[in-house]
Design an enzyme around this catalytic site. Structure first.
Site, mmCIF file in Angstrom:
data_model
loop_
_atom_site.group_PDB
_atom_site.id
_atom_site.type_symbol
_atom_site.label_atom_id
_atom_site.label_comp_id
_atom_site.label_asym_id
_atom_site.label_seq_id
_atom_site.Cartn_x
_atom_site.Cartn_y
_atom_site.Cartn_z
ATOM 1 C CG HIS A 1 -3.696 -4.702 5.572
ATOM 2 N ND1 HIS A 1 -4.723 -4.046 6.213
ATOM 3 C CD2 HIS A 1 -3.098 -3.754 4.789
ATOM 4 C CE1 HIS A 1 -4.733 -2.772 5.842
ATOM 5 N NE2 HIS A 1 -3.770 -2.576 4.963
ATOM 6 C CG ASP B 1 -0.498 3.932 3.943
ATOM 7 O OD1 ASP B 1 -0.550 2.965 3.161
ATOM 8 O OD2 ASP B 1 -1.107 3.953 5.027
ATOM 9 C CG HIS C 1 -2.158 -0.839 1.028
ATOM 10 N ND1 HIS C 1 -2.917 -1.304 2.068
ATOM 11 C CD2 HIS C 1 -2.738 -1.311 -0.104
ATOM 12 C CE1 HIS C 1 -3.927 -2.018 1.591
ATOM 13 N NE2 HIS C 1 -3.833 -2.041 0.270
#
Lengths: 313, 313
Positions: free
Chosen positions: B142, B66, B64
């Site tokens: 996740h 970030d 991801h």
């Protein structure tokens, strides 16, 4: 508001604590464009309160990291902010593949459409045009395929001379658009009132040219002739012209020479190499050739609504 | 210096003026590791004076943005800084392809070697080991394939009890390594001096676990049992457990429960959602379950040289 330019980052190569790579936000004739998008651009946009939802068009000059590594983060953030409007991205061939791959790996497909306009022409071409603004490329000379961009307002409509118009009861509001576009008015008596008695000349269309990164390339001068504001990179001072040749960048003096030859209204320089501690030296060098020089600085906003050009910090 | 952790960024999703995405710098037993690398990490490293040349190993938990959009910029900067040492990158499959593509598009091949260790196992595995430190994965839960990382010092050598050693003329400096590794000493008379009379017990090996991003996953507890310091994400408070389920994140209470079950020495929480204005609420909630909680904050440095754990800002 006609033309505002906000510098988001203006240093070359690597981000540092207080030195951000290239990105600029241009407001021109109610269009909002982002030009280049180095790492940290979205953070700078937040800092300087640039509305994320206003940007529908992003122009990327070339695929060196200090000009586009912030793009994928901004695209992702648009997604997180639930953007729905399409986003147009203009940049060198390859920009689509790398963006799509990153979205795929992060399983972060955007719900909004991204329309890629991949560029490969070595000639100047119109890449965006609507009723208010035209954008054309400025082919530059760098280590990878690179374009600058020339943003030009379309000719504007004439202004109504309300005082004069009021003298004729027959002229109604529904006639105004014809007057603005230059038509004469015919009274019921058959008398013709010439347009120039009822209108004032429109504001002169304004223009902005963005040229980064490039070696000294005087053959761009005809493309940017008489531009109101020219941003031209100045990575080195003339003491390191050897580095300019090696890395295909320009000196402050060369940037000023381009501004001078192009009869630009103003020159903004930036993309400073980190080897220089005092960027005031760049202004000093450029001013030996061209008188109206500004140093790009993050957060600085140039407003070109009137002459002389106003700088708002 | 045994174990220092510097938080470079600790907010979720999108960078803001004063909120940087995840990245941490870990110094453990004279090894220097970077963990995750959100956009702006290199700028934060400059700000907090982290030596770029010290980093030879980067661990990326998942793809991801970030947590890894800052990686390519850092790799490029290492190149600009004329790095020669190889760089090891540990992360999910795909990290190599996207890095290589970006280097190819920018024609910025590094002169140093990049060694990719692509991860795909769903079981905990040792991914780094030398004479001082072991790193193993902590499989997390996740929306994309994600690992946490457990960093553990190798058992240390015994310390010399110099005062006692000095009582024996026969013991020379060249014997010290044998003593440190636990061997007894035989005098020329034939008498044997037991090792524990000549040495002190070594420092206890220390450990650090990094767990971001993940839903509440108690089956990681055996992997991180008795860890000295646990960083565990806490994106939401328990009022939004529904969002945790949807986005596969944890609440502060859940993070604290993992720390409690694992008998961690200390819990550091971070990865706060931007919906919360006051991050102190996260500490408050976590402390209802576990007493030794710290809030991650950019620039905060945790030094684990002694007990109680010291925090240096």
């Amino acid at each position: 508001m006609d033309l505002n330019l906000t510098i988001l980052g203006c240093h070359s190569a690597t981000p540092r604590a207080n030195a951000f790579p290239t990105s600029q936000y241009l407001e021109i004739n109610n269009r909002h464009f982002l030009i280049d998008c180095g790492e940290g651009t979205q953070r700078q946009m937040r800092k300087y309160k640039i509305g994320f939802s206003k940007i529908n068009h992003i122009f990327i000059s070339h695929l060196h990291g200090d000009h586009f590594f912030g793009l994928i983060g901004l695209i992702s953030t648009f997604g997180i902010l639930n953007r729905e409007k399409p986003l147009h991205i203009y940049g060198p061939k390859g920009i689509k593949e790398v963006t799509i791959l990153q979205l795929k790996l992060s399983k972060s497909w955007t719900k909004y459409d991204i329309i890629f306009h991949e560029l490969s022409s070595k000639e100047s071409e119109v890449i965006f045009e609507d009723e208010k603004v035209t954008v054309k490329t400025i082919p530059l000379d760098h280590r990878v395929y690179t374009n600058g961009f020339l943003f030009t307002e379309k000719p504007k409509l004439k202004k109504l001379h309300i005082e004069k118009i009021k003298q004729y009861d027959e002229i109604e509001k529904c006639d105004y658009n014809n007057l603005k576009s230059g038509k004469d008015f015919k009274l019921s008596s058959g008398e013709i009132i010439p347009n120039n008695q009822l209108t004032l000349e429109p504001d002169t269309p304004k223009s902005f040219a963005f040229c980064s990164d490039t070696s000294y390339k005087p053959d761009i001068v005809p493309i940017i002739k008489d531009v109101d504001v020219l941003y031209h990179e100045a990575t080195f001072l003339k003491d390191r012209e050897d580095l300019c040749e090696k890395t295909k960048h320009s000196t402050a003096e060369q940037a000023a020479s381009i501004a001078d030859q192009a009869n630009a209204g103003k020159l903004i320089i930036g993309h400073y190499s980190s080897r220089y501690k005092d960027i005031a030296e760049f202004k000093k060098e450029a001013e030996t050739v061209f008188s109206n020089v500004e140093l790009a600085e993050a957060g600085k906003r140039y407003s070109i609504n009137s002459y002389p050009i106003e700088i708002l910090n």
